[in-house]
Scaffold this motif. Structure first.
Motif, PDB file in Angstrom:
ATOM      1  N   ASP A 109       0.865  -1.171   0.000  1.00 17.84           N
ATOM      2  CA  ASP A 109       0.000   0.000   0.000  1.00 17.84           C
ATOM      3  C   ASP A 109       0.909   1.230   0.000  1.00 17.84           C
ATOM      4  OD1 ASP A 109      -1.806   2.010   0.337  1.00 17.84           O
ATOM      5  OD2 ASP A 109      -2.620   1.290   2.248  1.00 17.84           O
ATOM      6  N   GLN A 110       1.170   1.765  -1.185  1.00 13.92           N
ATOM      7  CA  GLN A 110       2.152   2.840  -1.324  1.00 13.92           C
ATOM      8  C   GLN A 110       1.742   4.114  -0.590  1.00 13.92           C
ATOM      9  OE1 GLN A 110       5.082   2.389  -2.826  1.00 13.92           O
ATOM     10  NE2 GLN A 110       4.649   0.327  -3.588  1.00 13.92           N
ATOM     11  N   ALA A 111       0.449   4.279  -0.313  1.00 14.48           N
ATOM     12  CA  ALA A 111      -0.025   5.479   0.388  1.00 14.48           C
ATOM     13  C   ALA A 111       0.107   5.358   1.899  1.00 14.48           C
ATOM     14  CB  ALA A 111      -1.482   5.759   0.013  1.00 14.48           C
ATOM     15  N   ASN A 112       0.388   4.156   2.378  1.00 13.16           N
ATOM     16  CA  ASN A 112       0.513   3.916   3.816  1.00 13.16           C
ATOM     17  C   ASN A 112       1.999   3.958   4.183  1.00 13.16           C
ATOM     18  OD1 ASN A 112       0.732   2.748   6.414  1.00 13.16           O
ATOM     19  ND2 ASN A 112      -1.137   1.543   6.092  1.00 13.16           N
ATOM     20  N   VAL A 113       2.457   5.071   4.782  1.00 15.98           N
ATOM     21  CA  VAL A 113       3.876   5.246   5.059  1.00 15.98           C
ATOM     22  C   VAL A 113       4.387   4.191   6.024  1.00 15.98           C
ATOM     23  CG1 VAL A 113       5.607   6.804   6.048  1.00 15.98           C
ATOM     24  CG2 VAL A 113       3.810   7.713   4.572  1.00 15.98           C
ATOM     25  N   THR A 114       3.604   3.851   7.033  1.00 13.08           N
ATOM     26  CA  THR A 114       4.037   2.853   8.015  1.00 13.08           C
ATOM     27  C   THR A 114       4.250   1.498   7.352  1.00 13.08           C
ATOM     28  OG1 THR A 114       2.838   3.993   9.780  1.00 13.08           O
ATOM     29  CG2 THR A 114       3.443   1.690  10.167  1.00 13.08           C
ATOM     30  N   GLU A 115       3.304   1.110   6.513  1.00 11.05           N
ATOM     31  CA  GLU A 115       3.443  -0.172   5.815  1.00 11.05           C
ATOM     32  C   GLU A 115       4.607  -0.123   4.825  1.00 11.05           C
ATOM     33  OE1 GLU A 115       1.086  -2.641   2.398  1.00 11.05           O
ATOM     34  OE2 GLU A 115      -0.111  -2.005   4.128  1.00 11.05           O
ATOM     35  N   ARG A 116       4.750   0.983   4.122  1.00  9.37           N
ATOM     36  CA  ARG A 116       5.833   1.119   3.156  1.00  9.37           C
ATOM     37  C   ARG A 116       7.187   0.993   3.851  1.00  9.37           C
ATOM     38  NH1 ARG A 116       6.732   6.569  -0.458  1.00  9.37           N
ATOM     39  NH2 ARG A 116       8.294   5.755  -1.914  1.00  9.37           N
ATOM     40  N   ASN A 117       7.328   1.650   5.003  1.00 10.90           N
ATOM     41  CA  ASN A 117       8.569   1.543   5.768  1.00 10.90           C
ATOM     42  C   ASN A 117       8.847   0.103   6.155  1.00 10.90           C
ATOM     43  OD1 ASN A 117       8.788   4.325   5.651  1.00 10.90           O
ATOM     44  ND2 ASN A 117       7.969   4.658   7.717  1.00 10.90           N
ATOM     45  N   SER A 118       7.820  -0.587   6.624  1.00  8.56           N
ATOM     46  CA  SER A 118       7.980  -1.965   7.091  1.00  8.56           C
ATOM     47  C   SER A 118       8.359  -2.909   5.956  1.00  8.56           C
ATOM     48  CB  SER A 118       6.687  -2.438   7.757  1.00  8.56           C
ATOM     49  OG  SER A 118       6.743  -3.810   8.050  1.00  8.56           O
ATOM     50  N   GLN A 119       7.680  -2.771   4.816  1.00  7.91           N
ATOM     51  CA  GLN A 119       7.942  -3.671   3.693  1.00  7.91           C
ATOM     52  C   GLN A 119       9.331  -3.429   3.095  1.00  7.91           C
ATOM     53  OE1 GLN A 119       5.357  -6.068   1.957  1.00  7.91           O
ATOM     54  NE2 GLN A 119       5.166  -6.056   4.176  1.00  7.91           N
ATOM     55  N   VAL A 120       9.733  -2.170   2.973  1.00  7.48           N
ATOM     56  CA  VAL A 120      11.075  -1.867   2.467  1.00  7.48           C
ATOM     57  C   VAL A 120      12.133  -2.406   3.419  1.00  7.48           C
ATOM     58  CG1 VAL A 120      12.706   0.003   1.980  1.00  7.48           C
ATOM     59  CG2 VAL A 120      10.368   0.130   1.119  1.00  7.48           C
ATOM     60  N   GLY A 121      11.845  -2.352   4.724  1.00  7.64           N
ATOM     61  CA  GLY A 121      12.791  -2.837   5.721  1.00  7.64           C
ATOM     62  C   GLY A 121      13.005  -4.330   5.700  1.00  7.64           C
ATOM     63  N   GLN A 122      12.087  -5.079   5.074  1.00  6.01           N
ATOM     64  CA  GLN A 122      12.255  -6.534   5.007  1.00  6.01           C
ATOM     65  C   GLN A 122      12.382  -7.038   3.570  1.00  6.01           C
ATOM     66  OE1 GLN A 122       8.793  -8.802   6.322  1.00  6.01           O
ATOM     67  NE2 GLN A 122       7.495  -6.995   6.141  1.00  6.01           N
ATOM     68  N   MET A 123      12.834  -6.163   2.674  1.00  5.74           N
ATOM     69  CA  MET A 123      13.019  -6.559   1.278  1.00  5.74           C
ATOM     70  C   MET A 123      14.005  -7.712   1.152  1.00  5.74           C
ATOM     71  SD  MET A 123      11.253  -4.638  -0.963  1.00  5.74           S
ATOM     72  CE  MET A 123      12.064  -4.020  -2.415  1.00  5.74           C
ATOM     73  N   HIS A 124      15.047  -7.699   2.003  1.00  4.16           N
ATOM     74  CA  HIS A 124      16.029  -8.780   1.924  1.00  4.16           C
ATOM     75  C   HIS A 124      15.367 -10.128   2.179  1.00  4.16           C
ATOM     76  CE1 HIS A 124      15.725  -7.660   6.138  1.00  4.16           C
ATOM     77  NE2 HIS A 124      16.279  -8.806   6.475  1.00  4.16           N
ATOM     78  N   ARG A 125      14.429 -10.181   3.124  1.00  6.63           N
ATOM     79  CA  ARG A 125      13.743 -11.445   3.424  1.00  6.63           C
ATOM     80  C   ARG A 125      12.787 -11.823   2.298  1.00  6.63           C
ATOM     81  NH1 ARG A 125       8.927 -13.056   5.459  1.00  6.63           N
ATOM     82  NH2 ARG A 125       8.206 -10.938   5.836  1.00  6.63           N
ATOM     83  N   ILE A 126      12.062 -10.845   1.769  1.00  2.95           N
ATOM     84  CA  ILE A 126      11.086 -11.129   0.717  1.00  2.95           C
ATOM     85  C   ILE A 126      11.764 -11.722  -0.508  1.00  2.95           C
ATOM     86  CG2 ILE A 126       9.451 -10.052  -0.883  1.00  2.95           C
ATOM     87  CD1 ILE A 126       8.797  -8.033   1.341  1.00  2.95           C
ATOM     88  N   PHE A 127      12.886 -11.131  -0.917  1.00  2.38           N
ATOM     89  CA  PHE A 127      13.562 -11.617  -2.121  1.00  2.38           C
ATOM     90  C   PHE A 127      14.378 -12.880  -1.857  1.00  2.38           C
ATOM     91  CE2 PHE A 127      12.296  -7.606  -3.850  1.00  2.38           C
ATOM     92  CZ  PHE A 127      12.270  -7.787  -5.221  1.00  2.38           C
ATOM     93  N   ARG A 128      14.959 -13.005  -0.687  1.00  2.99           N
ATOM     94  CA  ARG A 128      15.756 -14.201  -0.394  1.00  2.99           C
ATOM     95  C   ARG A 128      14.879 -15.435  -0.256  1.00  2.99           C
ATOM     96  NH1 ARG A 128      20.700 -14.912  -1.702  1.00  2.99           N
ATOM     97  NH2 ARG A 128      21.232 -16.213   0.081  1.00  2.99           N
ATOM     98  N   GLU A 129      13.655 -15.272   0.256  1.00  2.00           N
ATOM     99  CA  GLU A 129      12.780 -16.421   0.465  1.00  2.00           C
ATOM    100  C   GLU A 129      11.957 -16.768  -0.765  1.00  2.00           C
ATOM    101  OE1 GLU A 129      10.471 -15.735   3.973  1.00  2.00           O
ATOM    102  OE2 GLU A 129      12.223 -15.792   5.314  1.00  2.00           O
TER     103      GLU A 129
END
Length: 665
Positions: A109-129
Motif C-alpha cells: 500500500d504505497q499510500a501507507n507510510v508505516t506499511e511502506r517503511n515496514s515492507q522496504v525494511g524486510q526486502m532482503h527477506r522477501i527476495f531471499r525467500e
C-alpha cells in the motif's frame, strides 16, 4: 479506475511481517499470507517507466497506464508492469505453473507510510525467500528504427565468451586481445571462438540499454535473489553469460574503444560490472558490511543508477546490507531527503571508521538537495565527484599516519566533530586543469597549455616551492596533477615521467599552424627557452622547442581537418604513452584545480577552493581536506585535497603536533 482497498480483511496486513502475493492463474486476485504460511512465490523485478533507456520508445505506449483486474477492481498500473504480467500469465514457465508473485506496486500500500517503511525494511527477506526473481527487461529490444526480433540467436555468441579458457585463465585470455579491432578475425582466433559480427555487438548494446540495468532497486534485487532469471519478451538471458561478455568488454577494453570507430550507430560504453561482482560476493558471503555498502553508494551513482525518490538511493541498498547497517539506517519515508542523507553519512562514517565518504562531497551550488551540511554527500547526484581514492578500495593514502578516527558526540545531527591539525593555508589558486574555456575547442590541447603555463609560473619562482627530496619541480608537478596514482598504483612509477613528457609534447606538436593554440604554445615555448638560458635547471621532462618541431613532422595535415598522428611516425610508442597519461590524469583532475599553499606545497583540490582556505589533516583520514572557517569559528568542508609531500603521514608525524577538536557544519 479504482484503488485497492488495503483496509479490507482480505488485503489488510495483520502483522508487519505479512506480505501480499498476486496470483496470475488460475485465480486473478491478491492474498495475504503470514510468515508461517507463505506459499512458494516469485518476485517480479521491473522498471516503472520505459523499459529502454534514452527515450527511444513510443511514448504513447510507455507513458500511459493500463488496467489490471485485481480483487474485483480495475487498478491502474504502469505500461511496463502490464506487459510483464501479461507475459507471465500467458507464458508461465513449465516448472512453475500457477505460482504466486510479489509485485511491489500491488503488494505494498504505497499510500501507507508505516506499511511502506515496514515492507522496504524486510526486502532482503522477501527476495531471499522467493523461489526466484523474474527480472523483466521489457517486451522486446526493438527501438522502432532498427527492429531485430531474432536477437536470441544473434546473442548466442555470449555463450562462446562464457566458455573461453586459456593457460593462464579466462580473464587473462580476455586481456590478450587488447589493441585488436573488433572486426579483426585474428582476435577471435586468439580467443578460440567464432567471429562475432557487428550487428551482434549492436544487439548486445541494445540489451544493455534496457532500463532495468540502470535502476537502484534492480541493483539490490540482482544482488540478493537466489535464482535470477532475466526475461525479455519470451526469451531468457543467462546472467552468467551476460556477466562474462561484459567482463570481456572491460578486460579487453573493447567496450569503450571498438564501436565508436565503426559504422554501428550505437556504442557499448565501459560495462558496469559492479552489480555482477557484488551479486557474486553476496551469494558467497551473505549481506554486505558497511564498507561494501559505502562502496555500492559510490558505484550506484557513478554508473548512472537512478531512483524516482531520492531517498531510495539509500533505502534501495538496505536489502543487501548486514544487520549493523540496518540497525543504524531504518527506512522512514516520513523523513526529509536531507535528514535521510545526513543520518546515512554519519552512520557510514561511524561503521567504517574512515572519512572516505567526505571525498564524495560537492559544493552547495551543485547539489540538488538543499540545506545539506557541508560534510554530507548528495547521493542523488549523477555522476558524483570522482573521489581521490575510490570507495571500493582500501585507502592507500596515509596523510594522518596510523591515527584512528574519533567522532565526538554533538547535540545536533548536522554537526560532525573531529580532531584535526591545521597544516597550511591556500596562498594561490591556478586555472582549472580540466574544463572547457577560452576559444580552444580541443580539451586536451587546452589542458596541455594550462599545464605548461602553470608549470612555467612555478619554475620561475622555484625557490619558494617545497622540494620533495630526490624530485625535480617538474616531477612534483606531474605527480600532483594525477594525485601520484597511475593505473590504480600509488605512488606512480617513475616511468610515468616519459608518459607526461610524451603527452605534453604530442599535444603541442598537434596544434595547427596559425591557430590560436599554436601561437599561444609558441609563446610559452619561448618563455621556457628564456628560463633555460638563464641557467635554471630543467630536466628532460619538459620538451624543448626543437623537440616539438621534430614531433610535428609525425603529423599529416588534411585541409579542413585536425592533424592526425601517423602510425609510421609512432615508432617509439609515444601516442600510446600519451594516451596513458591522458586517461589517468582525467580520473583525478575532473572538477579539480591546482593551488599553491602558503609554505610552497603543490595541492590539487576542488574548483571551489579559494585563497585563504585552510588545509587540514583530520585524525584517521587518508587525504587532507580543504576547510573554510566561518564567523562562528565553525568549519565548512570544501573538499578533499592531494598535497604533494605529506600524503604518507609526514606532517602528522612531526614533533610538537597538537590535535584540536573542530566542528564541521
Amino acid at each position: 479506475m479504482e484503488a485497492l482497498d488495503y483496509t479490507d480483511d482480505s488485503l489488510r496486513l495483520h502483522d508487519l511481517t505479512d506480505i501480499r502475493l498476486l496470483q496470475l492463474h488460475p485465480l486473478l486476485d491478491d492474498a495475504v499470507f503470514n510468515q508461517a504460511a507463505i506459499p512458494r512465490y516469485n518476485c517480479l523485478s521491473y522498471t516503472w517507466g520505459p523499459h529502454l533507456s534514452g527515450g527511444i520508445e513510443d511514448e504513447s505506449h510507455t507513458s500511459s497506464s493500463r488496467a489490471l483486474l485485481c480483487d474485483g477492481r480495475y487498478v491502474s498500473i504502469a505500461y511496463n508492469l502490464s506487459t510483464a504480467l501479461h507475459a507471465l500469465a500467458r507464458d508461465q514457465m513449465a516448472e512453475e505453473p500457477a505460482i504466486f508473485y510479489w509485485v511491489d506496486a500491488i503488494s505494498i500500500d504505497q499510500a501507507n507510510v508505516t506499511e511502506r517503511n515496514s515492507q522496504v525494511g524486510q526486502m532482503h527477506r522477501i527476495f531471499r525467500e522467493a523461489y526466484a526473481t523474474i527480472a523483466w527487461l521489457g517486451p522486446s529490444l526493438s527501438n522502432g528504427t532498427w527492429p531485430h526480433e531474432d536477437w536470441p540467436s544473434t546473442l548466442s555468441f555470449m555463450r562462446d565468451f562464457h566458455h573461453v579458457d586459456g593457460p593462464q585463465g579466462k580473464y587473462e585470455t580476455y586481456q590478450s586481445v587488447q589493441g585488436y579491432h573488433h572486426g579483426d578475425p585474428e582476435a577471435y582466433r586468439k580467443l578460440g571462438i567464432p567471429f562475432v559480427k557487428a550487428d551482434q555487438w549492436y544487439v548486445l548494446a541494445q540489451l544493455m540499454r534496457c532500463a532495468w540495468f540502470s535502476r537502484v532497486w534492480c541493483f539490490q534485487e540482482m544482488l540478493i535473489s537466489r535464482r535470477l532469471k532475466l526475461l525479455c519478451g519470451r526469451h531468457q538471458v543467462s546472467v552468467d553469460e551476460l556477466y562474462d561478455v561484459n567482463q570481456f568488454l572491460s578486460s579487453s577494453r573493447w567496450g569503450s574503444q571498438m564501436l565508436p570507430h565503426s559504422s554501428i550507430a550505437d556504442t557499448l560504453l565501459e560495462p558496469d560490472l559492479s552489480a555482477f561482482y557484488y551479486r557474486e560476493r553476496y551469494q558467497e558471503r551473505g549481506p554486505l558490511d558497511a564498507r561494501a555498502v559505502q562502496a555500492c553508494l559510490g558505484q550506484l551513482v557513478r554508473k548512472h543508477r537512478y531512483a524516482t525518490d531520492p531517498r531510495d538511493f539509500i533505502y534501495g541498498l538496505l536489502g543487501c546490507a548486514d544487520a549493523s547497517v540496518r540497525e543504524l539506517i531504518v527506512p522512514d519515508y516520513s523523513k526529509t531527503v536531507r535528514d535521510v542523507y545526513t543520518e546515512t553519512a554519519r552512520a557510514m562514517i561511524t561503521l567504517t571508521g574512515n572519512l572516505q565518504l567526505l571525498g564524495c562531497v560537492r559544493s552547495e551550488g551543485d547539489t540538488s538537495i538543499r540545506g545539506l551540511p557541508s560534510w554530507v554527500p548528495d547521493f542523488s547526484l549523477v555522476p558524483p565527484p570522482n573521489s581521490l581514492h575510490p570507495l571500493y578500495k582500501a585507502e592507500e593514502f596515509r596523510a594522518a599516519g596510523e591515527t584512528t578516527l574519533i567522532v565526538h558526540s554533538t547535540p545536533s545531527m548536522d554537526v560532525l566533530s573531529l580532531d584535526g591539525i591545521c597544516f597550511d593555508s591556500v596562498a594561490e589558486t591556478f586555472q582549472p586543469l580540466s574544463e572547457f574555456g577560452d576559444d580552444f575547442e580541443d580539451r586536451e590541447q587546452l589542458d596541455a597549455l594550462r599545464h605548461m603555463q602553470v608549470l612555467l609560473d612555478i619554475l620561475s619562482r622555484s625557490e619558494d616551492i617545497y622540494h620533495v627530496p630526490g624530485e625535480s619541480i617538474v616531477e612534483s608537478f606531474w605527480r600532483t596533477t594525477m594525485a601520484n596514482t597511475a593505473l590504480q598504483v600509488y605512488p606512480a612509477p617513475l616511468t610515468w615521467r616519459a608518459h607526461f613528457r610524451n603527452w605534453l609534447l604530442l599535444q603541442l606538436a598537434s596544434m595547427t599552424p596559425g591557430g590560436p593554440t599554436y601561437e599561444f604554445s609558441r609563446r610559452l615555448l619561448d618563455e621556457h627557452a628564456i628560463l633555460r638560458a638563464s641557467g635554471d635547471v630543467l630536466d628532460a621532462e619538459f620538451p624543448m622547442p626543437q623537440d616539438v618541431v621534430a614531433a610535428s613532422e609525425g603529423f599529416e595535415f588534411i585541409p579542413g581537418q585536425p592533424y592526425s598522428w601517423t602510425e609510421e611516425a609512432d615508432r617509439d610508442g609515444q601516442v600510446s604513452s600519451s594516451y596513458l597519461f591522458t586517461s589517468n590524469r582525467r580520473l583525478k583532475t575532473w572538477m579539480r584545480s591546482l593551488s599553491l599553499s602558503a609554505h610552497g606545497f603543490l595541492c590539487m583540490s576542488t574548483l571551489e577552493t579559494m585563497t585563504g582556505d585552510e588545509i587540514w589533516i583530520l585524525r584517521g583520514a587518508g587525504t587532507p581536506f580543504v576547510l573554510r572557517r566561518g564567523l562562528d569559528n565553525k568549519m565548512r568542508l570544501i573538499g578533499e585535497a592531494y598535497v604533494h609531500g605529506i600524503m604518507n603521514g609526514e606532517a602528522s608525524a612531526e614533533e610538537g603536533v597538537k590535535w584540536q577538536r573542530i566542528e564541521l557544519v
